[in-house]
Design a protein around this motif. Structure first.
Motif, PDB file in Angstrom:
ATOM      1  N   THR A 260      50.717 110.145 -94.346  1.00 24.23           N
ATOM      2  CA  THR A 260      49.283 109.796 -93.519  1.00 24.23           C
ATOM      3  C   THR A 260      49.126 108.635 -92.720  1.00 24.23           C
ATOM      4  O   THR A 260      48.540 108.685 -91.801  1.00 24.23           O
ATOM      5  CB  THR A 260      48.257 109.587 -94.741  1.00 24.23           C
ATOM      6  OG1 THR A 260      48.285 108.526 -95.209  1.00 24.23           O
ATOM      7  CG2 THR A 260      48.067 110.922 -95.661  1.00 24.23           C
ATOM      8  N   GLY A 261      50.236 107.587 -92.858  1.00 29.42           N
ATOM      9  CA  GLY A 261      49.993 106.418 -92.224  1.00 29.42           C
ATOM     10  C   GLY A 261      49.178 105.428 -92.559  1.00 29.42           C
ATOM     11  O   GLY A 261      48.926 104.621 -91.748  1.00 29.42           O
ATOM     12  N   VAL A 262      48.152 105.797 -93.524  1.00 36.74           N
ATOM     13  CA  VAL A 262      46.938 104.809 -94.052  1.00 36.74           C
ATOM     14  C   VAL A 262      47.576 103.836 -94.729  1.00 36.74           C
ATOM     15  O   VAL A 262      47.878 104.061 -95.984  1.00 36.74           O
ATOM     16  CB  VAL A 262      46.049 105.835 -94.444  1.00 36.74           C
ATOM     17  CG1 VAL A 262      44.867 104.814 -94.984  1.00 36.74           C
ATOM     18  CG2 VAL A 262      45.386 106.700 -93.256  1.00 36.74           C
ATOM     19  N   GLU A 263      47.529 102.553 -94.523  1.00 30.64           N
ATOM     20  CA  GLU A 263      47.651 101.429 -95.363  1.00 30.64           C
ATOM     21  C   GLU A 263      46.703 101.224 -96.448  1.00 30.64           C
ATOM     22  O   GLU A 263      45.441 101.470 -96.418  1.00 30.64           O
ATOM     23  CB  GLU A 263      47.882 100.198 -94.678  1.00 30.64           C
ATOM     24  CG  GLU A 263      48.846 100.315 -93.588  1.00 30.64           C
ATOM     25  CD  GLU A 263      49.059  98.841 -92.666  1.00 30.64           C
ATOM     26  OE1 GLU A 263      48.465  97.970 -92.925  1.00 30.64           O
ATOM     27  OE2 GLU A 263      49.775  99.006 -91.740  1.00 30.64           O
ATOM     28  N   HIS A 264      47.047 101.010 -97.582  1.00 33.00           N
ATOM     29  CA  HIS A 264      46.278 100.364 -98.779  1.00 33.00           C
ATOM     30  C   HIS A 264      46.458  99.077 -99.105  1.00 33.00           C
ATOM     31  O   HIS A 264      47.529  98.522 -99.566  1.00 33.00           O
ATOM     32  CB  HIS A 264      46.473 101.221 -99.895  1.00 33.00           C
ATOM     33  CG  HIS A 264      45.603 101.109-101.059  1.00 33.00           C
ATOM     34  ND1 HIS A 264      44.222 100.591-100.733  1.00 33.00           N
ATOM     35  CD2 HIS A 264      45.836 101.035-102.465  1.00 33.00           C
ATOM     36  CE1 HIS A 264      43.580 100.851-102.037  1.00 33.00           C
ATOM     37  NE2 HIS A 264      44.478 101.006-103.002  1.00 33.00           N
ATOM     38  N   TRP A 278      43.501 111.171 -96.689  1.00 37.25           N
ATOM     39  CA  TRP A 278      43.617 112.675 -96.511  1.00 37.25           C
ATOM     40  C   TRP A 278      42.890 113.139 -95.543  1.00 37.25           C
ATOM     41  O   TRP A 278      42.908 114.056 -94.959  1.00 37.25           O
ATOM     42  CB  TRP A 278      44.066 113.425 -97.590  1.00 37.25           C
ATOM     43  CG  TRP A 278      45.170 113.018 -98.482  1.00 37.25           C
ATOM     44  CD1 TRP A 278      45.454 112.296 -99.579  1.00 37.25           C
ATOM     45  CD2 TRP A 278      46.439 113.485 -98.151  1.00 37.25           C
ATOM     46  NE1 TRP A 278      46.767 112.092 -99.670  1.00 37.25           N
ATOM     47  CE2 TRP A 278      47.259 113.004 -98.916  1.00 37.25           C
ATOM     48  CE3 TRP A 278      46.975 114.263 -96.954  1.00 37.25           C
ATOM     49  CZ2 TRP A 278      48.735 112.928 -99.090  1.00 37.25           C
ATOM     50  CZ3 TRP A 278      48.404 114.649 -96.975  1.00 37.25           C
ATOM     51  CH2 TRP A 278      49.316 113.895 -97.702  1.00 37.25           C
ATOM     52  N   THR A 279      41.440 112.576 -95.387  1.00 35.32           N
ATOM     53  CA  THR A 279      40.368 112.999 -94.416  1.00 35.32           C
ATOM     54  C   THR A 279      40.598 112.352 -93.283  1.00 35.32           C
ATOM     55  O   THR A 279      40.074 112.565 -92.100  1.00 35.32           O
ATOM     56  CB  THR A 279      39.062 112.933 -95.152  1.00 35.32           C
ATOM     57  OG1 THR A 279      38.758 111.371 -95.378  1.00 35.32           O
ATOM     58  CG2 THR A 279      38.965 113.558 -96.291  1.00 35.32           C
ATOM     59  N   GLN A 280      41.114 110.974 -92.922  1.00 33.47           N
ATOM     60  CA  GLN A 280      40.954 110.375 -91.919  1.00 33.47           C
ATOM     61  C   GLN A 280      42.583 109.928 -91.667  1.00 33.47           C
ATOM     62  O   GLN A 280      42.733 108.326 -91.511  1.00 33.47           O
ATOM     63  CB  GLN A 280      40.233 109.267 -91.832  1.00 33.47           C
ATOM     64  CG  GLN A 280      38.539 109.325 -92.131  1.00 33.47           C
ATOM     65  CD  GLN A 280      37.606 108.417 -92.315  1.00 33.47           C
ATOM     66  OE1 GLN A 280      37.792 107.338 -91.593  1.00 33.47           O
ATOM     67  NE2 GLN A 280      36.724 108.476 -93.278  1.00 33.47           N
ATOM     68  N   PRO A 281      43.583 110.593 -91.389  1.00 34.51           N
ATOM     69  CA  PRO A 281      44.851 109.942 -91.529  1.00 34.51           C
ATOM     70  C   PRO A 281      45.141 109.448 -90.220  1.00 34.51           C
ATOM     71  O   PRO A 281      44.510 109.894 -89.190  1.00 34.51           O
ATOM     72  CB  PRO A 281      45.867 111.124 -91.672  1.00 34.51           C
ATOM     73  CG  PRO A 281      44.867 112.323 -91.219  1.00 34.51           C
ATOM     74  CD  PRO A 281      43.450 112.066 -91.668  1.00 34.51           C
ATOM     75  N   GLN A 308      42.505 113.503-105.104  1.00 33.71           N
ATOM     76  CA  GLN A 308      41.910 114.995-105.532  1.00 33.71           C
ATOM     77  C   GLN A 308      42.484 115.809-104.381  1.00 33.71           C
ATOM     78  O   GLN A 308      42.302 115.820-103.220  1.00 33.71           O
ATOM     79  CB  GLN A 308      40.319 115.027-105.006  1.00 33.71           C
ATOM     80  CG  GLN A 308      39.725 114.069-106.266  1.00 33.71           C
ATOM     81  CD  GLN A 308      38.040 114.163-105.980  1.00 33.71           C
ATOM     82  OE1 GLN A 308      37.541 114.929-105.099  1.00 33.71           O
ATOM     83  NE2 GLN A 308      37.356 113.325-106.506  1.00 33.71           N
ATOM     84  N   ALA A 309      43.067 116.990-105.038  1.00 32.12           N
ATOM     85  CA  ALA A 309      43.933 117.931-104.177  1.00 32.12           C
ATOM     86  C   ALA A 309      42.907 118.671-103.331  1.00 32.12           C
ATOM     87  O   ALA A 309      43.630 119.099-102.146  1.00 32.12           O
ATOM     88  CB  ALA A 309      44.375 119.037-105.068  1.00 32.12           C
ATOM     89  N   GLN A 310      41.739 118.703-103.286  1.00 27.51           N
ATOM     90  CA  GLN A 310      40.765 119.269-102.305  1.00 27.51           C
ATOM     91  C   GLN A 310      40.788 118.748-101.054  1.00 27.51           C
ATOM     92  O   GLN A 310      40.732 119.123-100.095  1.00 27.51           O
ATOM     93  CB  GLN A 310      39.474 119.401-102.846  1.00 27.51           C
ATOM     94  CG  GLN A 310      38.808 118.182-103.059  1.00 27.51           C
ATOM     95  CD  GLN A 310      37.552 118.219-103.693  1.00 27.51           C
ATOM     96  OE1 GLN A 310      36.927 119.199-104.417  1.00 27.51           O
ATOM     97  NE2 GLN A 310      36.538 117.338-103.645  1.00 27.51           N
ATOM     98  N   ASP A 311      41.192 117.346-100.878  1.00 25.21           N
ATOM     99  CA  ASP A 311      41.122 116.475 -99.649  1.00 25.21           C
ATOM    100  C   ASP A 311      42.290 116.957 -98.814  1.00 25.21           C
ATOM    101  O   ASP A 311      42.304 116.714 -97.700  1.00 25.21           O
ATOM    102  CB  ASP A 311      41.287 114.766 -99.972  1.00 25.21           C
ATOM    103  CG  ASP A 311      39.932 114.427-100.530  1.00 25.21           C
ATOM    104  OD1 ASP A 311      38.936 115.012-100.125  1.00 25.21           O
ATOM    105  OD2 ASP A 311      39.948 113.426-101.233  1.00 25.21           O
ATOM    106  N   ALA A 312      43.297 117.485 -99.450  1.00 28.17           N
ATOM    107  CA  ALA A 312      44.431 117.738 -98.766  1.00 28.17           C
ATOM    108  C   ALA A 312      44.670 119.366 -98.646  1.00 28.17           C
ATOM    109  O   ALA A 312      45.652 120.144 -98.242  1.00 28.17           O
ATOM    110  CB  ALA A 312      45.973 117.358 -99.158  1.00 28.17           C
ATOM    111  N   GLU A 313      43.665 120.255 -99.071  1.00 29.41           N
ATOM    112  CA  GLU A 313      43.754 121.664 -98.974  1.00 29.41           C
ATOM    113  C   GLU A 313      43.742 122.213 -97.698  1.00 29.41           C
ATOM    114  O   GLU A 313      44.223 123.554 -97.991  1.00 29.41           O
ATOM    115  CB  GLU A 313      42.498 122.221 -99.790  1.00 29.41           C
ATOM    116  CG  GLU A 313      42.162 123.409-100.154  1.00 29.41           C
ATOM    117  CD  GLU A 313      40.774 123.768-100.792  1.00 29.41           C
ATOM    118  OE1 GLU A 313      40.781 124.905-101.413  1.00 29.41           O
ATOM    119  OE2 GLU A 313      39.760 123.095-100.812  1.00 29.41           O
ATOM    120  N   GLY A 314      43.397 121.547 -96.698  1.00 28.16           N
ATOM    121  CA  GLY A 314      43.588 122.364 -95.337  1.00 28.16           C
ATOM    122  C   GLY A 314      44.989 122.294 -94.810  1.00 28.16           C
ATOM    123  O   GLY A 314      45.197 122.845 -93.831  1.00 28.16           O
ATOM    124  N   CYS A 315      45.802 121.266 -95.304  1.00 32.51           N
ATOM    125  CA  CYS A 315      47.143 121.240 -94.985  1.00 32.51           C
ATOM    126  C   CYS A 315      48.367 121.410 -95.647  1.00 32.51           C
ATOM    127  O   CYS A 315      49.328 121.377 -95.452  1.00 32.51           O
ATOM    128  CB  CYS A 315      47.113 119.955 -94.029  1.00 32.51           C
ATOM    129  SG  CYS A 315      46.844 118.512 -95.403  1.00 32.51           S
TER     130      CYS A 315
END
Length: 581
Positions: A260-264, A278-281, A308-315
């Motif tokens: 995703t390229g999103v840092e934590h 996963w919703t704002q990659p 939560q797997a649902q956040d990546a459900e579309g991809c």
């Protein structure tokens, strides 16, 4: 003989009635059961909600039922006893409860998280000895008080039992309130999960297949290659990038960052980070692959990558919706084992050590077939299924991104050099076993005429784990990850090639987009675009685990060859607000 019988009768003789002994037995049994069977597992669940694949509302009734049964058994046993035998039994139970309570709250040593890392228990021999002496002192103090004054002993046992139980009731309410009753209740209620669907399928063309071997530092790879020189021919067509750096020093969030390229920065809880990633990659790798009409499948542990797997459900195309079944017997066993690990004296902790990844065994999918089964990282199960099914080609797929997460160099080591299950394996044995699995997979791709067209990547999420000294030396060493790539169009000929390009996960992400013929400009430099002798700047985030570096994040800037730690510069250090693996 008469004297012996009289002494035995004296042990049983008791002027106290059943009703007088009852409150003491109730309070002592209640404190024991509440501490070890109720509070311990509940606290562990609430403090590690992100790890738990099952609902709290499923766990709680099981704990209450088990605790009620244990309380009844303890109470009956105690009330069947009389006299000095009763006093001794109550003393043992109370001393064990008090010592366990103090152990869990004040005396525990930081051995690291239950992430499968082997603990060097020999290094804790002196602390173990001191801990044993403390336990003996607690038991001795209780029995000494009984010897000096039974009346004072009775009051002390009753009062301290009430205090221990009451303090934990208050703590449990505070934990629930702090975590949010609604948040705790929602854990494990998701209907989405990572399935095994398509795990042994490939596309008829344009396959990009990633084998990620956890914690495969290039030092480990070099050692195995030295022991298996024949692999240089078995890896024909591949290039070994010997200067490849990861992002984070742990699986979570390394894989999520890669995709995703999103840092934590550990300023928010894991669930918030995963949801945002996963919703704002920043770099929607899987979304772009999916939206281009290709299939993307990821086989990994959901809690370490998606939250939560649902956040990546579309991809992610192997995410499914179904009703999950909780195996209550396994759930109870594992939660009580973790509770015992927390409350047991140091000398007994090795017998209760477990791997947090085992929590995946608690949940399965109702009515699941082999295709829709819940996926958890289990190399032995993967290999067993592969040998039974082999690879099949889905003629309807025009392209496929297939991502396999294997144990690799990560303990526990459950596989030997022949990819067979073992109880006590070795790091190198498991690496070799994983590679033997991969070699067989590559052989079958070749047999089906798909090898040359496929892009095959053998890599890892991070290198060696931090040290265990508890000071800056834990993180002050170069950690270079393994990366081997066989590009599309490369045949299985010629020996393994070595490249010293200074590349990182960001470059690999961009390259994968390019392998599907998509625009790489938003992703930055690809591996292929970087010159062999080009100087690059890379970054790696390293988390300390214990002692002076516990809960601290260190940011390193790497200029030049990452295999040389003199090229690493510490540019930032901060305390993590929300810690965890």
């Amino acid at each position: 003989m008469g004297s012996v019988k009289e002494k035995l009768r004296a042990l049983w003789r008791d002027q106290r009635s059943w009703g007088v002994r009852l409150p003491l037995a109730i309070l002592c049994a209640c404190a024991c059961v509440f501490t070890f069977i109720l509070f311990g597992p509940c606290e562990i669940f609430i403090q590690n909600m992100q790890e738990m694949p099952f609902p709290f509302l499923t766990l709680l009734p099981v704990l209450l039922l088990t605790g009620g049964g244990a309380f009844a058994v303890l109470l009956i046993v105690l009330l069947l006893l009389r006299g000095k035998v009763f006093n001794a039994a109550v003393s043992l139970l109370f001393a064990g409860t008090l010592a366990g309570y103090l152990q869990g709250n004040l005396l525990n040593i930081n051995h690291g998280s239950l992430d499968g890392n082997a603990v060097n228990w020999q290094a804790f021999r002196l602390p173990m000895l001191g801990n044993c002496l403390l336990w003996l002192l607690i038991f001795g103090a209780v029995f000494l008080l009984l010897y000096l004054s039974r009346k004072l002993w009775t009051r002390a046992v009753e009062l301290l039992s009430v205090i221990v139980t009451g303090a934990q009731i208050v703590a449990l309410i505070a934990l629930l309130a702090g975590a949010g009753f609604g948040n705790v209740a929602r854990v494990g209620q998701e209907k989405t999960y990572v399935s095994r669907d398509g795990i042994y399928e490939v596309a008829r063309k344009q396959n990009v297949i990633v084998f990620l071997l956890d914690r495969l530092d290039n030092q480990f790879t070099d050692e195995v290659l030295e022991n298996h020189p024949e692999w240089k021919d078995r890896l024909a067509g591949f290039t070994y990038y010997h200067d490849f750096t990861g992002s984070y020093a742990n699986t979570r969030p390394s894989i999520t960052y890669f995709m995703t390229g999103v840092e934590h920065d550990y300023s928010v809880p894991w669930k918030n980070y995963f949801h945002r990633a996963w919703t704002q990659p920043v770099h929607p790798l899987l979304q772009d692959i999916h939206n281009a009409g290709y299939t993307a499948r990821v086989y990994t542990d959901c809690s370490y990558v998606f939250g939560q797997a649902q956040d990546a459900e579309g991809c992610v195309d192997n995410i499914r919706r179904n009703t999950q079944t909780v195996h209550r017997d396994i759930m109870l066993e594992q939660m009580l084992t973790m509770s015992a690990y927390r409350y047991a004296p140091e000398a007994l902790k090795p017998y209760f050590q477990m791997y947090s990844g085992d929590l995946g065994d608690i949940v399965s999918v109702e009515g699941e077939g082999a295709d829709n089964a819940l996926y958890t990282v289990d190399d032995v199960a993967f290999w067993k299924g592969y040998r039974e099914h082999g690879l099949t080609i889905d003629q309807d797929l025009d392209g496929l991104f297939q991502f396999y997460h294997f144990e690799g160099a990560h303990s526990p080591y459950v596989m030997d050099e022949n990819a067979e299950p073992v109880l006590q394996g070795t790091r190198n044995g498991q690496i070799v076993g994983n590679m033997e699995m991969i070699f067989r997979y590559l052989d079958e791709l070749e047999e089906k005429g798909l090898f040359d067209d496929a892009t095959i990547i053998i890599t890892t999420d991070h290198g060696r784990p931090p040290g265990q000294r508890g000071d800056i030396s834990d993180v002050s060493a170069s950690r270079v990850s393994t990366l081997m790539i066989k590009p599309s169009g490369a045949a299985r000929s010629g020996p393994l090639q070595i490249s010293n390009k200074q590349v990182c996960q960001d470059n690999l992400r961009a390259s994968i987009i390019g392998y599907f013929g998509l625009d790489t400009a938003p992703y930055g430099r690809t591996i292929e675009s970087i010159g062999e002798n080009e100087e690059m700047t890379r970054y790696l985030w390293m988390r300390g685990e214990k002692g002076q570096v516990a809960n601290k994040m260190y940011t390193f800037q790497i200029n030049g060859d990452a295999n040389d730690f003199s090229n690493w510069k510490l540019i930032n250090e901060y305390e993590m607000k929300h810690n965890g693996l």
